[in-house]
Write an enzyme that holds these catalytic residues in place. Structure first.
Site, mmCIF file in Angstrom:
data_model
loop_
_atom_site.group_PDB
_atom_site.id
_atom_site.type_symbol
_atom_site.label_atom_id
_atom_site.label_comp_id
_atom_site.label_asym_id
_atom_site.label_seq_id
_atom_site.Cartn_x
_atom_site.Cartn_y
_atom_site.Cartn_z
ATOM 1 N N HIS A 1 12.646 -26.152 40.667
ATOM 2 C CA HIS A 1 11.872 -25.044 41.235
ATOM 3 C C HIS A 1 11.446 -25.325 42.682
ATOM 4 C CE1 HIS A 1 10.463 -24.076 36.826
ATOM 5 N NE2 HIS A 1 11.775 -24.278 36.926
ATOM 6 N N GLY B 1 14.294 -16.691 36.235
ATOM 7 C CA GLY B 1 13.245 -16.601 35.237
ATOM 8 C C GLY B 1 13.122 -17.913 34.481
#
Length: 675
Positions: free
Chosen positions: A467, A547
């Site tokens: 991330h 997601g």
């Protein structure tokens, strides 16, 4: 918290209450009461506190010095309330008791002289009397200064990295994941557990193991733990460990699904129906396949035996079967095959018509950006930190290596690249990369042959194993846009003071761009791991975002908007949060780069191993039905880039990454023609 009606009509219907717990207010010291060096006390603007504010003299060295008291020695927060009605940053050095603790602190433009902002810093005070001075460092002087507020510093110290990881009690459908305890200055509140970047669960901070159930037999699970304290600070990810469940004792596969038929065929969709399979225990999954490529997965006990398959490419042949699976992972023989060709469709922007290999021998090419004169493009390799010049014919030459880059054993390393629109005069190029302290945006000089120099433009973007975001793109306004992930710390996405989980907008000098909605670098927030950025023909910014376990997103980005993570994954009805324009399951997409040809968005998908074609509906804010191309043909698709002056794309793979597991040098860049 209580809401009490004060009239006979009672309260209005209440859906939810949204609130923030504020830090202690602290002690305020008015600038007009402080010692002023080369400045004046003024009242000619609005919205100040106290009896006035300090207007710095427009010279370097003008200052305001506050005398503050601290009951005990220790860390404190120091907040300066200021206004800057110019378009130019007015940096200042901040000193505590004569020592510079924050050099060259940015005080960027606010909307006007009546609009005030707050710059908060950390400082260490001694017990008793302290002096805090803010000194202008440029000829423009400092901003207008209203007050200084000193309070107890927030806990910003992250826990240490969790210790040695191991797996015990491994069975065919469960295992116990263990890790060494972290330490923290306040205390570890919880551990978050991840499998390849997706959160599996969590434990309290006193627990250092968790039994994971419902796993698939004879399957490798790549596990990490991240420690978190009560303030939301998160540790680096633990060392990853691969744990393999045992082969199943159940070796009986389900029967083959029967009588597969089609109905409702359109240019982009078809409905499939089949007879249910049987199993000695239970059928838990149906997979719609074309050969070994899975187009759709249905789960349940039992799963449905009909589905509408969307996202098909128009005017394309398909041969599909259905396979049943049980909890042990045993697969049935395929059903009978159905064959059909989707009807022709038209699109405002065309569809892919041909694909060819442009360049091979790559190892995780991540970012691609064309030179302004279209003579060549620059491309980065994530794990080698190398930068290459690529010609339109596909020839590549290494032009340098970006210094100070480190990996994260996951998704960090050398990521996005962007070329200054004014490159012909300044020769600037920009990189986003992972460094020792976090993620950075840096600038280098490129003369067309060689990269030289290195200047940090922005740091303080937190990193983690996964991330990290990483895309860079210049907008039609001439400012640099950057996507940042939430560094496996979801709360950062909603924190407007954090650089993580955001789309940032900055100048080529590394300052917040004028007109940003909060007077900071932040352009939009509430993002999990955005990696796709592209502007359409109307100058609007589109973004693709990973997601967690449910939905990937395509968003239309607007300044100041909140895109929901972690409250929302995909579409939700929470007030104040902006819904995506389109969503996909993570198995269908897991998107990285996007590009726009005429009026169609093309989205490269990693786990989905396909190129999505998403037409924008004219000049509206809506999109039409997506269609998928090259499903499973070329593996993990990372970056898609429009070729200047052509209706064509460059499309790169990253099959050499830790999810693709291909040998180094296996990645390619393809050229796709759009007709």
């Amino acid at each position: 918290m209580r809401l009490t009606a004060t009239t006979a009509n009672g309260l209005a219907n209440i859906d939810y209450v949204d609130f923030q717990v504020a830090a202690p207010a602290g002690t305020a010291y008015q600038a007009e009461d402080a010692t002023v060096g080369q400045g004046t006390i003024a009242t000619n603007h609005l919205n100040y506190t106290g009896t006035g504010f300090v207007d710095y003299t427009n010279i370097a060295g003008s200052y305001v010095e506050f005398t503050v008291s601290a009951a005990t020695a220790g860390s404190a927060s120091v907040a300066l309330r200021y206004a800057n009605g110019t378009a130019v940053d007015r940096p200042m050095d901040v000193t505590v008791n004569g020592t510079v603790v924050a050099p060259g602190v940015s005080f960027p433009a606010t909307a006007d002289w009546d609009t005030w902002a707050t710059k908060t810093l950390g400082a260490t005070l001694v017990a008793g009397t302290n002096t805090i001075r803010a000194t202008a460092t440029t000829a423009g002087g400092g901003p207008n200064l209203d007050k200084l507020t000193v309070g107890t510093a927030a806990d910003t110290q992250a826990p240490t990295r969790p210790g040695t990881t191991s797996c015990t009690g491994v069975t065919e459908d469960s295992l116990t994941f263990n890790w060494g305890a972290s330490t923290d200055n306040v205390g570890v509140a919880a551990y978050d557990l991840y499998e390849h970047g997706n959160k599996l669960g969590e434990t309290p901070g006193t627990v250092t193991s968790k039994t994971l159930t419902g796993l698939t037999a004879n399957t490798v699970y790549n596990l990490t733990a991240i420690a978190r304290d009560a303030s939301g600070n998160t540790s680096p990810a633990s060392t990853a460990i691969d744990c393999t469940t045992l082969p199943s004792s159940d070796t009986t596969p389900p029967s083959a699904p029967s009588a597969l038929t089609t109905s409702g065929l359109t240019a982009n969709a078809v409905t499939l129906t089949w007879g249910a399979a049987t199993d000695n225990k239970a059928v838990t999954t149906y997979e719609v396949r074309s050969g070994s490529t899975v187009y759709k997965t249905l789960t349940g006990t039992p799963p449905a035996n009909t589905t509408t398959l969307t996202g098909l490419a128009c005017n394309s042949p398909y041969t599909l079967t259905v396979v049943a699976k049980d909890q042990a992972g045993n697969s049935s023989a395929p059903s009978n095959a159905v064959t059909f060709t989707t009807p022709t469709c038209t699109s405002d922007g065309g569809v892919p018509s041909s694909i060819s290999t442009l360049s091979s021998g790559w190892t995780i090419p991540w970012g691609t950006y064309w030179m302004p004169d279209s003579s060549s493009a620059l491309a980065t390799e994530r794990d080698s930190f190398k930068v290459f010049k690529v010609t339109p014919a596909g020839a590549r030459t290494q032009v340098g290596t970006v210094p100070n880059v480190v990996t994260t054993d996951g998704e960090g390393g050398l990521l996005g690249v962007a070329v200054d629109p004014n490159w012909s005069s300044n020769h600037y190029v920009y990189f986003m990369h992972t460094a020792s302290e976090g993620n950075r945006i840096a600038r280098m000089t490129y003369d067309g042959t060689t990269l030289t120099g290195y200047k940090i433009l922005l740091q303080g973007i937190k990193k983690n194993r996964y991330h990290n975001g990483g895309r860079l793109l210049f907008g039609p306004d001439g400012y640099l846009y950057a996507s940042t992930g939430e560094a496996q710390t979801p709360a950062l996405a909603q924190d407007k003071t954090s650089l993580n989980g955001k789309i940032l907008r900055l100048t080529t000098a590394g300052q917040p761009a004028p007109g940003n909605p909060f007077g900071t670098y932040v352009y939009s927030y509430g993002h999990r791991n955005p990696q796709g950025l592209a502007f359409d023909r109307n100058g609007r910014l589109w973004e693709a975002e990973f997601g967690d376990s449910k939905f990937d997103e395509l968003n239309l980005i607007k300044p100041g908007a909140n895109y929901g993570w972690p409250t929302c994954e995909g579409t939700c009805s929470t007030s104040g949060m902006t819904n995506p324009k389109k969503t996909w399951t993570v198995s269908e997409a897991s998107p990285s780069g996007i590009a726009i040809v005429r009026n169609v968005i093309y989205m490269a998908s990693l786990r989905g191993e396909r190129l999505w074609q998403i037409p924008i509906s004219g000049d509206t804010e809506n999109v039409g039905t997506p269609a998928a191309y090259y499903v499973g043909t070329y593996g993990r698709l990372r970056t898609v880039t429009k070729v200047p002056g052509q209706d064509a794309l460059w499309l790169s793979t990253t099959n050499c990454d830790n999810n693709g597991n291909e040998a180094a040098g296996s990645d390619k860049i393809f050229k796709v023609a759009i007709k």
